[in-house]
Scaffold this active site. Sequence first.
Site, mmCIF file in Angstrom:
data_model
loop_
_atom_site.group_PDB
_atom_site.id
_atom_site.type_symbol
_atom_site.label_atom_id
_atom_site.label_comp_id
_atom_site.label_asym_id
_atom_site.label_seq_id
_atom_site.Cartn_x
_atom_site.Cartn_y
_atom_site.Cartn_z
ATOM 1 N N SER A 150 -203.271 71.828 -35.746
ATOM 2 C CA SER A 150 -201.848 72.723 -34.816
ATOM 3 C C SER A 150 -200.735 72.429 -34.854
ATOM 4 O O SER A 150 -200.687 73.062 -36.743
ATOM 5 C CB SER A 150 -202.293 72.425 -33.113
ATOM 6 O OG SER A 150 -201.362 73.197 -32.231
ATOM 7 N N HIS B 75 -201.139 77.421 -26.693
ATOM 8 C CA HIS B 75 -201.911 78.988 -27.356
ATOM 9 C C HIS B 75 -203.075 79.891 -26.672
ATOM 10 O O HIS B 75 -204.126 80.322 -26.840
ATOM 11 C CB HIS B 75 -203.095 77.975 -28.385
ATOM 12 C CG HIS B 75 -202.809 76.820 -29.523
ATOM 13 N ND1 HIS B 75 -202.040 76.848 -30.468
ATOM 14 C CD2 HIS B 75 -202.578 75.554 -29.587
ATOM 15 C CE1 HIS B 75 -201.574 75.935 -30.186
ATOM 16 N NE2 HIS B 75 -201.488 75.185 -29.884
#
Length: 249
Positions: A85, A186
Site C-alpha cells: 500500500s 481500498h
Amino acid sequence: SMARTDSHVALLFPGQGSQTADMRESVERWRPDLLELARAEVSDDLFERAGDGTRWAQPAIFCAALAGYEQLKDRYEAGLMAGHSLGEITALVAADALDAPDGLRLVAARGRLMDEASEGGMLAVRVRERAPIEEVAAETGLAIANDNAPDQLVLSGAFGALDRAEELLHERKVRAKRLPVGGAFHSPLMEPAIEPFREIVEAVEFREPRVPVYSCVTAQPFEDVPEQLVAALNHPVRVTDVLRALQER
C-alpha cells in the site's frame, strides 16, 4: 563501493500497521532531512501519533522505511522492489522514480485524504477457504480490500455491513477481527479522496524507476505510475499476487 544489482534480491517496504516505537530515532539518525520536512508537512508529533490514525501513520512509516533503506542500500543492491500500500510510494522513492520530498508530500496528502474520506472500517479475516468469505463480502456489499497472505483477507466498508459480515462469518466459523483503522480503505468509499489526490500526484515529477517496482493494484511492475498510485486508493491491495510474481522472477 556499490554492490552490483542482484536480480535475486527484492526489497519490500512496509505499509500501515508496522509502526514501531523507535521510528523517530531511526529517522533522526539516518534521514534527518526528512524529520524537518515531516514537521512542516504533517506535524511535530507525527511519530508519537502513528498509532492514532492514518494521517500520522503513513508519513511516519514512509520516513522510517527510507531510514531503513539508507542503512541497507550499500549492502544490498536489489533488482526488484515492492511495498504494501503506502510502501509502494516508498519503494518508488528508493528506486529513484521520484524525490523523497515529493514522496513525503504524496504520502502526507494520501494519509490526510484517506482519513477525511471515509466513514467505515475494516475487518481482518482468517482464511481457510476463500469461497465463504467472497460470498459474505458479496452479500454485505463489502470490498475485499487487502489480499495480504494466503490465509488473510481484509474486508472494507460501512459499519453496518461490517457488523452483518461479522455475524455471517461467525455462523460459518470463520475468525474475523475489526482493525483499529479510521476508514474503509481500498474500497469504493474512498471515492472522495480520488480527485484531490490526483491533483497532488499530477503536480509531481516522476522518472523511470531504476529497477522494476511492483504495483499492488496490478501485481506487475508499475507502468503508468501516477494513474496506478491514484487507483491504489480504491482498489484492492494484492500483496499475495505481488509476492507470487516476485517468486516467479
